[in-house]
Design a protein around this motif. Structure first.
Motif, PDB file in Angstrom:
ATOM      1  N   VAL A 421      26.129  55.505 -31.216  1.00 43.38           N
ATOM      2  CA  VAL A 421      25.985  55.195 -32.635  1.00 43.38           C
ATOM      3  C   VAL A 421      26.624  56.319 -33.447  1.00 43.38           C
ATOM      4  CG1 VAL A 421      23.897  53.778 -32.448  1.00 43.38           C
ATOM      5  CG2 VAL A 421      23.690  56.258 -32.633  1.00 43.38           C
ATOM      6  N   ARG A 422      26.977  56.010 -34.676  1.00 46.41           N
ATOM      7  CA  ARG A 422      27.469  57.035 -35.602  1.00 46.41           C
ATOM      8  C   ARG A 422      26.292  57.499 -36.441  1.00 46.41           C
ATOM      9  NH1 ARG A 422      33.142  56.481 -38.654  1.00 46.41           N
ATOM     10  NH2 ARG A 422      33.583  56.069 -36.457  1.00 46.41           N
ATOM     11  N   VAL A 423      26.128  58.811 -36.558  1.00 49.54           N
ATOM     12  CA  VAL A 423      24.942  59.362 -37.210  1.00 49.54           C
ATOM     13  C   VAL A 423      25.361  60.421 -38.217  1.00 49.54           C
ATOM     14  CG1 VAL A 423      22.711  60.489 -36.892  1.00 49.54           C
ATOM     15  CG2 VAL A 423      23.595  58.985 -35.105  1.00 49.54           C
ATOM     16  N   PHE A 424      24.837  60.299 -39.437  1.00 50.72           N
ATOM     17  CA  PHE A 424      25.019  61.352 -40.445  1.00 50.72           C
ATOM     18  C   PHE A 424      23.732  62.155 -40.543  1.00 50.72           C
ATOM     19  CE2 PHE A 424      24.055  62.865 -44.715  1.00 50.72           C
ATOM     20  CZ  PHE A 424      25.112  63.749 -44.905  1.00 50.72           C
ATOM     21  N   THR A 436      20.921  59.143 -41.470  1.00 53.50           N
ATOM     22  CA  THR A 436      21.432  57.772 -41.571  1.00 53.50           C
ATOM     23  C   THR A 436      22.239  57.466 -40.318  1.00 53.50           C
ATOM     24  OG1 THR A 436      21.615  58.048 -43.971  1.00 53.50           O
ATOM     25  CG2 THR A 436      22.727  56.149 -43.030  1.00 53.50           C
ATOM     26  N   ALA A 437      22.222  56.208 -39.900  1.00 53.67           N
ATOM     27  CA  ALA A 437      22.969  55.826 -38.697  1.00 53.67           C
ATOM     28  C   ALA A 437      23.628  54.473 -38.904  1.00 53.67           C
ATOM     29  CB  ALA A 437      22.055  55.790 -37.473  1.00 53.67           C
ATOM     30  N   TRP A 438      24.724  54.255 -38.164  1.00 51.70           N
ATOM     31  CA  TRP A 438      25.437  52.988 -38.155  1.00 51.70           C
ATOM     32  C   TRP A 438      25.577  52.532 -36.707  1.00 51.70           C
ATOM     33  CZ3 TRP A 438      26.518  57.190 -41.039  1.00 51.70           C
ATOM     34  CH2 TRP A 438      26.632  57.039 -42.417  1.00 51.70           C
ATOM     35  N   PRO A 439      25.328  51.267 -36.426  1.00 51.79           N
ATOM     36  CA  PRO A 439      25.500  50.788 -35.045  1.00 51.79           C
ATOM     37  C   PRO A 439      26.973  50.710 -34.675  1.00 51.79           C
ATOM     38  CG  PRO A 439      25.028  48.949 -36.499  1.00 51.79           C
ATOM     39  CD  PRO A 439      24.896  50.197 -37.339  1.00 51.79           C
ATOM     40  N   GLU A 444      25.171  47.348 -41.124  1.00 50.70           N
ATOM     41  CA  GLU A 444      24.794  48.102 -42.296  1.00 50.70           C
ATOM     42  C   GLU A 444      24.259  49.480 -41.892  1.00 50.70           C
ATOM     43  OE1 GLU A 444      25.237  47.130 -45.316  1.00 50.70           O
ATOM     44  OE2 GLU A 444      25.668  44.994 -45.088  1.00 50.70           O
ATOM     45  N   ALA A 445      24.307  50.406 -42.847  1.00 45.50           N
ATOM     46  CA  ALA A 445      23.718  51.718 -42.641  1.00 45.50           C
ATOM     47  C   ALA A 445      22.204  51.589 -42.519  1.00 45.50           C
ATOM     48  CB  ALA A 445      24.065  52.633 -43.813  1.00 45.50           C
TER      49      ALA A 445
END
Length: 449
Positions: A421-424, A436-439, A444-445
């Motif tokens: 996953v992409r994670v901020f 916050t994360a995106w699959p 959606e965030a």
């Protein structure tokens, strides 16, 4: 919103909740059952009547196109902003046009919106006509007196740090919290809230677990460095001197020309103490590539006014504050309300994230963390804790103790399901805090804080 059919997601709505109690209560009101007379407009208004405990329904209206984020009005007696009725109405609105059909707002909603926007226009006109301090000489003298008090406080703090080192760090454990609180109060009297906050952090270190003397010595060294930076600020480069002033607790102002961009709202969360609630909002400029931090404040028990739902994009101008390595900015003119977007911030590896934090310390040694987006990581258990492991490598970042204790960790684990996953989040010396994360692929965030 400004375009019919462009609506927020439920997660973006719930990100506005001032606390978990409001979030749960608002979720229960996000269905059509308790509502009547609902509607919405192209100008960003949403309204409705909600059944309550009294004989008359509560009148609820939301201006989603507010100048500093959504604005709310409800006839209920709640002191929370937004209240559960406003959250429920927005959740209903997020479900589709059928639940809040387009139409003309009732008179009670129109009157509030008209009055609110008239007040905004008057405030902006007044701000535009302001010509600076009425008494610049008086302002200069006040600034000099405050600087003298801060210098006096920093000198006293240096003496207390020297006493601690002479007597040995073990005495800090025996002294308890009272000594540090007294010292912090002296820094408040010296009008140096930044020094006071760092002194209070020292109080939490003794007896905090294995290795606490080392951590205490590190914190004392950073506090000593800040003291010396303040007392020799005239010898520092301008940017570093501005950073020292900000870290001591002096207010900062925007400098330089504003930057217009389409700013992606990456995260929003509140930090509260008995006297003040501070809202932190991280933004990313999709064109400029800049990261920016907006701060908003609310008195104890009240949510700050500025609200920007996570996952939306904002066409606006931001003005950066002075200071080396500083990312704080002030929100200027907004050219359109926040709108949904499929844009994601570019990511990096965990190794690059730690390198970025190390580089930032060259400019601001007191920086606890920097904002970073990890491109493709997998949450993985690490003994009693957790870490984020690079999907394409063998490096990892440990999560901070705060992140491990939050419910958002389990949301992140569920979102991942073992896949990247992409994670901020915020990367610092204590580890990484996901916000916050995106699959993988489309999606959606997901707010984690």
């Amino acid at each position: 919103m400004t375009q019919q059919g462009v609506r927020w997601t439920a997660d973006q709505v719930l990100a506005l909740a001032p606390d978990s109690t409001s979030r749960r209560a608002g979720s229960r009101l996000g269905t059509a059952d308790p509502w009547s007379g609902t509607g919405s407009s192209r100008e960003g208004m949403v309204w409705g009547l909600c059944e309550g405990s009294g004989g008359l329904p509560y009148r609820t209206v939301v201006d989603t196109a507010g100048g500093t984020g959504p604005a709310y009005r409800c006839s209920c007696p709640s002191r929370r902003f937004p209240c559960k009725h406003a959250l429920g109405l927005l959740l209903l609105w997020s479900g589709g046009e059928g639940s809040t059909p387009a139409g003309r707002a009732p008179d009670w909603a129109e009157q509030w919106i008209a009055g609110r926007r008239r007040t905004q226009e008057e405030r902006e006109a007044g701000a535009g006509s302001a010509s600076g301090p009425a008494d610049p000489e008086g302002a200069r003298r006040r600034a000099e007196r405050r600087a003298e008090r801060i210098t006096s406080g920093a000198t006293e703090l240096e003496e207390r740090l020297a006493d601690l080192l002479r007597s040995g760090l073990v005495t800090a454990e025996r002294s308890g919290y009272g000594l540090w609180e007294e010292t912090a109060a002296r820094m408040v009297d010296a009008q140096a809230p930044g020094l006071a906050a760092r002194v209070r952090e020292l109080a939490s270190v003794p007896a905090s677990g294995p290795g606490w003397p080392v951590r205490l010595l590190e914190e004392c060294a950073l506090l000593h460095l800040l003291d010396q930076g303040w007392m020799h600020r005239e010898r520092l480069p301008d940017a570093l001197a501005a950073t020292v002033r900000a870290r001591v607790g002096l207010p900062s102002s925007p400098v330089g020309p504003p930057v217009r961009d389409r700013w992606l709202v990456l995260a929003q969360y509140d930090v509260s103490d008995p006297k003040l609630t501070t809202r932190r909002i991280w933004l990313y400029g999709t064109t400029s590539g800049r990261s920016a931090l907006l701060l908003s404040y609310g008195a104890a028990g009240r949510a700050p006014e500025l609200t920007l739902p996570v996952g939306l994009a904002l066409d606006a101008e931001l003005s950066a504050h002075a200071g080396a390595g500083q990312q704080r900015a002030s929100l200027g003119e907004q050219f359109a309300p926040p709108a949904p977007t499929g844009t994601r911030p570019p990511g990096m590896t965990t190794t690059e994230a730690t390198s970025r934090y190390g580089e930032s310390l060259c400019h601001d040694p007191w920086q606890d963390f920097v904002p970073v987006t990890l491109n493709a990581v997998i949450p993985t258990p690490d003994g009693a804790s957790w870490q984020l492991v690079d999907a394409d490598g063998d490096t990892a970042l440990p999560l901070t103790p705060t992140a491990v204790s939050r419910p958002g960790l389990w949301r992140l684990i569920a979102l991942s399901g073992g896949a990247p996953v992409r994670v901020f989040g915020e990367c610092g010396h204590r580890g990484f805090t996901p916000l916050t994360a995106w699959p993988a692929g489309e999606g959606e965030a997901v707010r984690l804080c």
